[in-house]
Scaffold this motif. Structure first.
Motif, PDB file in Angstrom:
ATOM      1  N   VAL A  64       4.619  -4.030  -8.666  1.00  0.00           N
ATOM      2  CA  VAL A  64       5.216  -2.968  -7.850  1.00  0.00           C
ATOM      3  C   VAL A  64       6.085  -3.646  -6.806  1.00  0.00           C
ATOM      4  N   ARG A  65       7.353  -3.320  -6.860  1.00  0.00           N
ATOM      5  CA  ARG A  65       8.318  -3.959  -5.971  1.00  0.00           C
ATOM      6  C   ARG A  65       9.056  -2.910  -5.149  1.00  0.00           C
ATOM      7  N   ASP A  66       9.231  -3.214  -3.879  1.00  0.00           N
ATOM      8  CA  ASP A  66      10.003  -2.366  -2.980  1.00  0.00           C
ATOM      9  C   ASP A  66      10.990  -3.282  -2.269  1.00  0.00           C
ATOM     10  N   GLY A  67      12.220  -3.321  -2.772  1.00  0.00           N
ATOM     11  CA  GLY A  67      13.209  -4.260  -2.229  1.00  0.00           C
ATOM     12  C   GLY A  67      12.757  -5.688  -2.486  1.00  0.00           C
ATOM     13  N   ASP A  68      12.575  -6.458  -1.397  1.00  0.00           N
ATOM     14  CA  ASP A  68      12.135  -7.846  -1.566  1.00  0.00           C
ATOM     15  C   ASP A  68      10.619  -7.990  -1.363  1.00  0.00           C
ATOM     16  N   LYS A  69       9.889  -6.873  -1.361  1.00  0.00           N
ATOM     17  CA  LYS A  69       8.432  -6.911  -1.164  1.00  0.00           C
ATOM     18  C   LYS A  69       7.701  -6.598  -2.455  1.00  0.00           C
ATOM     19  N   LEU A  70       6.584  -7.310  -2.681  1.00  0.00           N
ATOM     20  CA  LEU A  70       5.701  -7.067  -3.825  1.00  0.00           C
ATOM     21  C   LEU A  70       4.358  -6.579  -3.307  1.00  0.00           C
ATOM     22  N   LEU A  71       3.727  -5.677  -4.058  1.00  0.00           N
ATOM     23  CA  LEU A  71       2.422  -5.151  -3.665  1.00  0.00           C
ATOM     24  C   LEU A  71       1.307  -6.043  -4.209  1.00  0.00           C
ATOM     25  N   PHE A  72       0.483  -6.562  -3.307  1.00  0.00           N
ATOM     26  CA  PHE A  72      -0.707  -7.329  -3.647  1.00  0.00           C
ATOM     27  C   PHE A  72      -1.878  -6.766  -2.850  1.00  0.00           C
ATOM     28  N   HIS A 113      -4.049 -10.454  -5.594  1.00  0.00           N
ATOM     29  CA  HIS A 113      -3.655 -10.131  -6.968  1.00  0.00           C
ATOM     30  C   HIS A 113      -2.818  -8.858  -6.992  1.00  0.00           C
ATOM     31  N   MET A 114      -2.120  -8.664  -8.094  1.00  0.00           N
ATOM     32  CA  MET A 114      -1.387  -7.419  -8.303  1.00  0.00           C
ATOM     33  C   MET A 114      -2.375  -6.348  -8.747  1.00  0.00           C
ATOM     34  N   PRO A 115      -2.041  -5.060  -8.558  1.00  0.00           N
ATOM     35  CA  PRO A 115      -2.934  -4.009  -9.040  1.00  0.00           C
ATOM     36  C   PRO A 115      -3.231  -4.234 -10.524  1.00  0.00           C
ATOM     37  N   SER A 116      -4.513  -4.237 -10.863  1.00  0.00           N
ATOM     38  CA  SER A 116      -4.881  -4.579 -12.234  1.00  0.00           C
ATOM     39  C   SER A 116      -6.195  -3.928 -12.627  1.00  0.00           C
ATOM     40  N   GLY A 146      -8.889   1.584 -27.409  1.00  0.00           N
ATOM     41  CA  GLY A 146      -8.077   2.618 -28.033  1.00  0.00           C
ATOM     42  C   GLY A 146      -7.020   3.227 -27.132  1.00  0.00           C
ATOM     43  N   GLN A 147      -6.938   2.797 -25.873  1.00  0.00           N
ATOM     44  CA  GLN A 147      -5.975   3.356 -24.924  1.00  0.00           C
ATOM     45  C   GLN A 147      -4.633   2.645 -25.051  1.00  0.00           C
ATOM     46  N   PRO A 148      -3.530   3.387 -25.115  1.00  0.00           N
ATOM     47  CA  PRO A 148      -2.219   2.735 -25.158  1.00  0.00           C
ATOM     48  C   PRO A 148      -1.987   1.914 -23.880  1.00  0.00           C
ATOM     49  N   LEU A 149      -1.366   0.767 -24.030  1.00  0.00           N
ATOM     50  CA  LEU A 149      -1.136  -0.147 -22.911  1.00  0.00           C
ATOM     51  C   LEU A 149      -0.484   0.524 -21.698  1.00  0.00           C
ATOM     52  N   PRO A 150       0.640   1.238 -21.839  1.00  0.00           N
ATOM     53  CA  PRO A 150       1.261   1.821 -20.651  1.00  0.00           C
ATOM     54  C   PRO A 150       0.384   2.878 -19.971  1.00  0.00           C
ATOM     55  N   VAL A 151      -0.383   3.619 -20.748  1.00  0.00           N
ATOM     56  CA  VAL A 151      -1.267   4.650 -20.190  1.00  0.00           C
ATOM     57  C   VAL A 151      -2.375   3.994 -19.366  1.00  0.00           C
ATOM     58  N   GLY A 152      -2.976   2.931 -19.910  1.00  0.00           N
ATOM     59  CA  GLY A 152      -4.029   2.220 -19.191  1.00  0.00           C
ATOM     60  C   GLY A 152      -3.522   1.553 -17.930  1.00  0.00           C
ATOM     61  N   ALA A 153      -2.335   0.975 -18.005  1.00  0.00           N
ATOM     62  CA  ALA A 153      -1.757   0.323 -16.827  1.00  0.00           C
ATOM     63  C   ALA A 153      -1.453   1.346 -15.733  1.00  0.00           C
ATOM     64  N   ASP A 167      -6.749 -11.340 -22.440  1.00  0.00           N
ATOM     65  CA  ASP A 167      -5.288 -11.350 -22.436  1.00  0.00           C
ATOM     66  C   ASP A 167      -4.814 -10.548 -21.240  1.00  0.00           C
ATOM     67  N   ARG A 168      -3.926 -11.127 -20.463  1.00  0.00           N
ATOM     68  CA  ARG A 168      -3.382 -10.449 -19.292  1.00  0.00           C
ATOM     69  C   ARG A 168      -1.955 -10.044 -19.602  1.00  0.00           C
ATOM     70  N   LEU A 169      -1.689  -8.754 -19.431  1.00  0.00           N
ATOM     71  CA  LEU A 169      -0.366  -8.230 -19.713  1.00  0.00           C
ATOM     72  C   LEU A 169       0.238  -7.695 -18.421  1.00  0.00           C
ATOM     73  N   LEU A 170       1.391  -8.223 -18.045  1.00  0.00           N
ATOM     74  CA  LEU A 170       2.067  -7.800 -16.824  1.00  0.00           C
ATOM     75  C   LEU A 170       3.169  -6.813 -17.178  1.00  0.00           C
ATOM     76  N   LEU A 171       3.159  -5.690 -16.484  1.00  0.00           N
ATOM     77  CA  LEU A 171       4.151  -4.651 -16.702  1.00  0.00           C
ATOM     78  C   LEU A 171       4.838  -4.347 -15.388  1.00  0.00           C
ATOM     79  N   ARG A 172       6.027  -3.764 -15.468  1.00  0.00           N
ATOM     80  CA  ARG A 172       6.708  -3.363 -14.239  1.00  0.00           C
ATOM     81  C   ARG A 172       7.448  -2.053 -14.484  1.00  0.00           C
ATOM     82  N   SER A 173       7.728  -1.382 -13.387  1.00  0.00           N
ATOM     83  CA  SER A 173       8.517  -0.153 -13.421  1.00  0.00           C
ATOM     84  C   SER A 173       9.375  -0.112 -12.174  1.00  0.00           C
ATOM     85  N   HIS A 174      10.570   0.396 -12.326  1.00  0.00           N
ATOM     86  CA  HIS A 174      11.442   0.550 -11.162  1.00  0.00           C
ATOM     87  C   HIS A 174      11.247   1.912 -10.517  1.00  0.00           C
ATOM     88  N   GLU A 175      10.441   2.779 -11.167  1.00  0.00           N
ATOM     89  CA  GLU A 175      10.224   4.117 -10.647  1.00  0.00           C
ATOM     90  C   GLU A 175       8.742   4.364 -10.452  1.00  0.00           C
TER      91      GLU A 175
END
Length: 105
Positions: free
Chosen positions: A19-27, A40-43, A49-56, A90-98
């Protein structure tokens, strides 16, 4: 009647959302026994059986109160982790701009 709690996927799949807001990251700092006090990042763990984006998106909301449409999440990194013999995570990192809402303290 309460539904049975969801079971983690096997092997364990941790989702981490950037989660990024300008030059800041959420930890946040871990409070549980694994990595207590570390930043750590929100995790959280993907349910079986849960789809990756839904679980994240679910984990991001549960940990921070921030909402994101799972369709807006993009996979950016995969890390294969073996915290102990015979265990695979396995650690999967995802991001969203919205994202919506404000992080809870």
């Amino acid at each position: 009647m309460n539904p049975e709690p969801a079971q983690p996927a096997q092997p364990v799949i941790d989702t981490h959302v950037i989660v990024r807001d300008g030059d800041k990251l959420l930890f946040s700092q871990r409070g549980g026994p694994y990595g207590y006090g570390r930043w750590h990042m929100p995790s959280g763990k993907l349910d079986q059986g849960q789809p990756l984006p839904v679980g994240a998106a679910r984990e991001l909301y549960e940990e921070t109160g921030i909402t994101v449409d799972p369709a807006h999440l993009r996979l950016v990194q995969v890390v294969h982790h073996r915290p102990k013999a015979g265990c695979r995570a396995d650690r999967l990192l995802l991001r969203s701009h919205e994202v919506g809402g404000a992080a809870r303290h």
